[in-house]
Design a protein around this motif. Structure first.
Motif, PDB file in Angstrom:
ATOM      1  N   LEU A 140       0.959  -1.446  -0.058  1.00 32.78           N
ATOM      2  CA  LEU A 140      -0.005  -0.080   0.221  1.00 32.78           C
ATOM      3  C   LEU A 140       0.999   1.379  -0.028  1.00 32.78           C
ATOM      4  O   LEU A 140       0.364   2.106  -0.792  1.00 32.78           O
ATOM      5  CB  LEU A 140      -0.988  -0.127   1.185  1.00 32.78           C
ATOM      6  CG  LEU A 140      -2.027  -0.977   1.062  1.00 32.78           C
ATOM      7  CD1 LEU A 140      -2.833  -0.912   2.510  1.00 32.78           C
ATOM      8  CD2 LEU A 140      -3.151  -0.599   0.170  1.00 32.78           C
ATOM      9  N   LYS A 170       2.213   2.156  -3.301  1.00 33.69           N
ATOM     10  CA  LYS A 170       1.108   2.111  -4.123  1.00 33.69           C
ATOM     11  C   LYS A 170       1.263   0.960  -5.222  1.00 33.69           C
ATOM     12  O   LYS A 170       0.681   1.303  -6.406  1.00 33.69           O
ATOM     13  CB  LYS A 170       1.437   3.389  -5.028  1.00 33.69           C
ATOM     14  CG  LYS A 170       0.971   4.653  -3.760  1.00 33.69           C
ATOM     15  CD  LYS A 170       1.074   5.880  -4.540  1.00 33.69           C
ATOM     16  CE  LYS A 170       0.948   7.178  -3.642  1.00 33.69           C
ATOM     17  NZ  LYS A 170       0.928   8.566  -4.417  1.00 33.69           N
ATOM     18  N   THR A 177      -3.993  -1.022  -4.076  1.00 30.24           N
ATOM     19  CA  THR A 177      -4.742   0.128  -3.560  1.00 30.24           C
ATOM     20  C   THR A 177      -5.654  -0.632  -2.409  1.00 30.24           C
ATOM     21  O   THR A 177      -5.723  -1.933  -2.348  1.00 30.24           O
ATOM     22  CB  THR A 177      -5.755   0.857  -4.512  1.00 30.24           C
ATOM     23  OG1 THR A 177      -6.596  -0.143  -5.023  1.00 30.24           O
ATOM     24  CG2 THR A 177      -5.076   1.347  -5.613  1.00 30.24           C
ATOM     25  N   TRP A 178      -6.316   0.117  -1.573  1.00 33.23           N
ATOM     26  CA  TRP A 178      -7.109  -0.535  -0.450  1.00 33.23           C
ATOM     27  C   TRP A 178      -8.277  -1.177  -0.980  1.00 33.23           C
ATOM     28  O   TRP A 178      -8.738  -2.037   0.043  1.00 33.23           O
ATOM     29  CB  TRP A 178      -7.230   0.426   0.703  1.00 33.23           C
ATOM     30  CG  TRP A 178      -8.298   1.494   0.180  1.00 33.23           C
ATOM     31  CD1 TRP A 178      -7.894   2.565  -0.470  1.00 33.23           C
ATOM     32  CD2 TRP A 178      -9.579   1.570   0.174  1.00 33.23           C
ATOM     33  NE1 TRP A 178      -8.945   3.535  -0.657  1.00 33.23           N
ATOM     34  CE2 TRP A 178     -10.158   2.728  -0.391  1.00 33.23           C
ATOM     35  CE3 TRP A 178     -10.571   0.717   0.731  1.00 33.23           C
ATOM     36  CZ2 TRP A 178     -11.510   3.138  -0.617  1.00 33.23           C
ATOM     37  CZ3 TRP A 178     -11.989   1.128   0.205  1.00 33.23           C
ATOM     38  CH2 TRP A 178     -12.542   2.173  -0.140  1.00 33.23           C
ATOM     39  N   HIS A 179      -8.908  -0.798  -2.062  1.00 32.66           N
ATOM     40  CA  HIS A 179     -10.199  -1.342  -2.388  1.00 32.66           C
ATOM     41  C   HIS A 179     -10.626  -2.857  -2.280  1.00 32.66           C
ATOM     42  O   HIS A 179     -11.529  -3.178  -1.548  1.00 32.66           O
ATOM     43  CB  HIS A 179     -10.778  -0.824  -3.655  1.00 32.66           C
ATOM     44  CG  HIS A 179     -10.381   0.751  -3.911  1.00 32.66           C
ATOM     45  ND1 HIS A 179      -8.956   1.284  -4.215  1.00 32.66           N
ATOM     46  CD2 HIS A 179     -11.328   1.655  -3.484  1.00 32.66           C
ATOM     47  CE1 HIS A 179      -9.262   2.517  -4.281  1.00 32.66           C
ATOM     48  NE2 HIS A 179     -10.551   2.871  -3.945  1.00 32.66           N
ATOM     49  N   THR A 204      -5.753  -9.102  -5.894  1.00 30.70           N
ATOM     50  CA  THR A 204      -5.264  -7.866  -6.281  1.00 30.70           C
ATOM     51  C   THR A 204      -4.448  -7.786  -7.582  1.00 30.70           C
ATOM     52  O   THR A 204      -3.798  -6.976  -8.235  1.00 30.70           O
ATOM     53  CB  THR A 204      -4.514  -7.072  -5.362  1.00 30.70           C
ATOM     54  OG1 THR A 204      -3.193  -7.775  -4.870  1.00 30.70           O
ATOM     55  CG2 THR A 204      -5.404  -6.716  -3.959  1.00 30.70           C
ATOM     56  N   PRO A 225     -12.334   1.560  -9.112  1.00 28.43           N
ATOM     57  CA  PRO A 225     -12.474   1.487  -7.464  1.00 28.43           C
ATOM     58  C   PRO A 225     -13.701   0.667  -7.230  1.00 28.43           C
ATOM     59  O   PRO A 225     -14.008  -0.057  -6.456  1.00 28.43           O
ATOM     60  CB  PRO A 225     -12.346   2.921  -6.996  1.00 28.43           C
ATOM     61  CG  PRO A 225     -11.522   3.601  -7.986  1.00 28.43           C
ATOM     62  CD  PRO A 225     -11.647   3.184  -9.369  1.00 28.43           C
ATOM     63  N   GLN A 230     -13.608  -2.693  -8.176  1.00 28.22           N
ATOM     64  CA  GLN A 230     -12.962  -3.442  -7.254  1.00 28.22           C
ATOM     65  C   GLN A 230     -13.530  -3.864  -5.833  1.00 28.22           C
ATOM     66  O   GLN A 230     -13.282  -4.926  -5.385  1.00 28.22           O
ATOM     67  CB  GLN A 230     -11.560  -2.695  -6.944  1.00 28.22           C
ATOM     68  CG  GLN A 230     -10.561  -2.735  -8.173  1.00 28.22           C
ATOM     69  CD  GLN A 230      -9.484  -1.784  -7.977  1.00 28.22           C
ATOM     70  OE1 GLN A 230      -9.147  -0.944  -6.727  1.00 28.22           O
ATOM     71  NE2 GLN A 230      -8.451  -1.629  -8.896  1.00 28.22           N
TER      72      GLN A 230
END
Length: 329
Positions: free
Chosen positions: A213, A216, A219-221, A265, A274, A277
């Motif tokens: 994270l 990068k 992503t967190w989604h 991911t 996003p 995802q």
């Protein structure tokens, strides 16, 4: 008035590259790999080495002699596939089975579709599921970790029941007292549990996830939507179904964290937007809990990711970002 001349995409350049992202994934997996070797000994080293070497070799052979392409081993994607495949295998799996899994992962899951960037499914999971279906006994004979208190790394471990198997038995019997055989949450978090050697330590996997994270690379989604969905769904079942395990056990056992951070991911087989995802992650979380609760297997992460991989083209088709300058309706 002069006409605007717009060049072909891409319009934005960055220092990112496939090689850099793959190297970040390898770096992120180092903490879990070290803990796994300490827990399972030489078996973890042998399985991971054979898996990585086999994946690299098969990709080179297929690209050069079958597809007649220039091999692209420099992007390190074959190394990542081999490492992730190894993380999804028992550390006592026979070497020849590891080689077969690598062949299926690279030959069927990746190169059949044209190589990197064109595979609709996660190659490592294709190899893992093939082995699970073809050799169910060997793939579900889990070594028991040695335990750090023994101070005896690099010794072959005995086999034993996994926490997911204990949870499944309690659920079938409708007897919550059987859950008393589960390791405590601290042991689950730091690495005292049986299973695939990449599932060994939730904390080590999370450390690698934070690195991904921060760089990068992901992503967190997807990870957050998977983990939150599993927590919420399993909490509901825990309240209403006798013998169901509490949500914290679902989060810390099996391949949930490994799959959520490192496999779901995958750039190629996951949605681009996003919102897509998040929907993708919710779908994975629901399928995991459904399989764990009512399915034949105690674990369902691999199947859940592959099923949602198949839904990725639909998510990309119907959930698109607005074009630049497009007015909201």
């Amino acid at each position: 008035m002069d006409k605007l001349i717009v060049s072909a995409a891409p319009h934005v350049h960055s220092s990112d590259s496939v090689r850099r992202n793959m190297l970040n994934v390898i770096i992120a997996l180092i903490p879990a790999f070290v803990v796994s070797v300490a827990a399972f000994g030489w078996g973890a080293l042998i399985v991971s080495t054979v898996s990585i070497v086999s994946c690299v070799l098969f990709e080179w052979l297929i690209a050069k002699f079958i597809l007649k392409q220039q091999p692209t081993l420099g992007d390190c994607s074959a190394i990542v596939t081999g490492l992730l495949l190894a993380f999804n295998l028992p550390s006592n799996l026979p070497v020849w089975m590891v080689i077969i899994g690598a062949l299926v992962a690279i030959g069927v899951g990746k190169m059949t579709f044209g190589g990197l960037g064109q595979n609709p499914f996660n190659p490592a999971l294709i190899g893992r599921v093939f082995l699970l279906i073809s050799f169910p006994v060997q793939m579900t004979t889990w070594p028991r970790p040695l335990g750090f208190a023994s101070a005896m790394p690099f010794v072959d471990a005995e086999t034993g029941a996994t926490p997911l198997a204990i949870m499944k038995n309690a659920l079938k019997a409708g007897d919550a007292s059987l859950l008393n055989d589960l390791p405590n949450l601290w042991h689950l978090a730091v690495g005292y549990l049986g299973g695939s050697f990449g599932e060994i330590s939730a904390i080590a996997l999370l450390i690698g996830g934070i690195y991904l994270l921060c760089t990068k690379t992901i992503t967190w989604h997807i990870p957050v939507s998977i983990l939150c969905t599993v927590a919420a769904f399993s909490a509901i079942l825990w309240l209403f179904i006798p013998g169901a395990a509490a949500p914290q056990y679902h989060l810390l056992t099996g391949g949930l964290i490994l799959g959520a951070i490192y496999m779901a991911t995958d750039y190629v087989s996951s949605p681009m937007t996003p919102l897509g995802q998040i929907i993708y992650g919710i779908g994975i979380g629901i399928i995991v809990v459904v399989i764990r609760t009512w399915g034949a297997y105690p674990e369902g992460m691999s199947f859940a990711i592959l099923i949602m991989n198949a839904c990725t083209p639909l998510l990309n088709m119907y959930i698109r970002p607005k074009r630049f300058g497009e007015k909201k309706k």
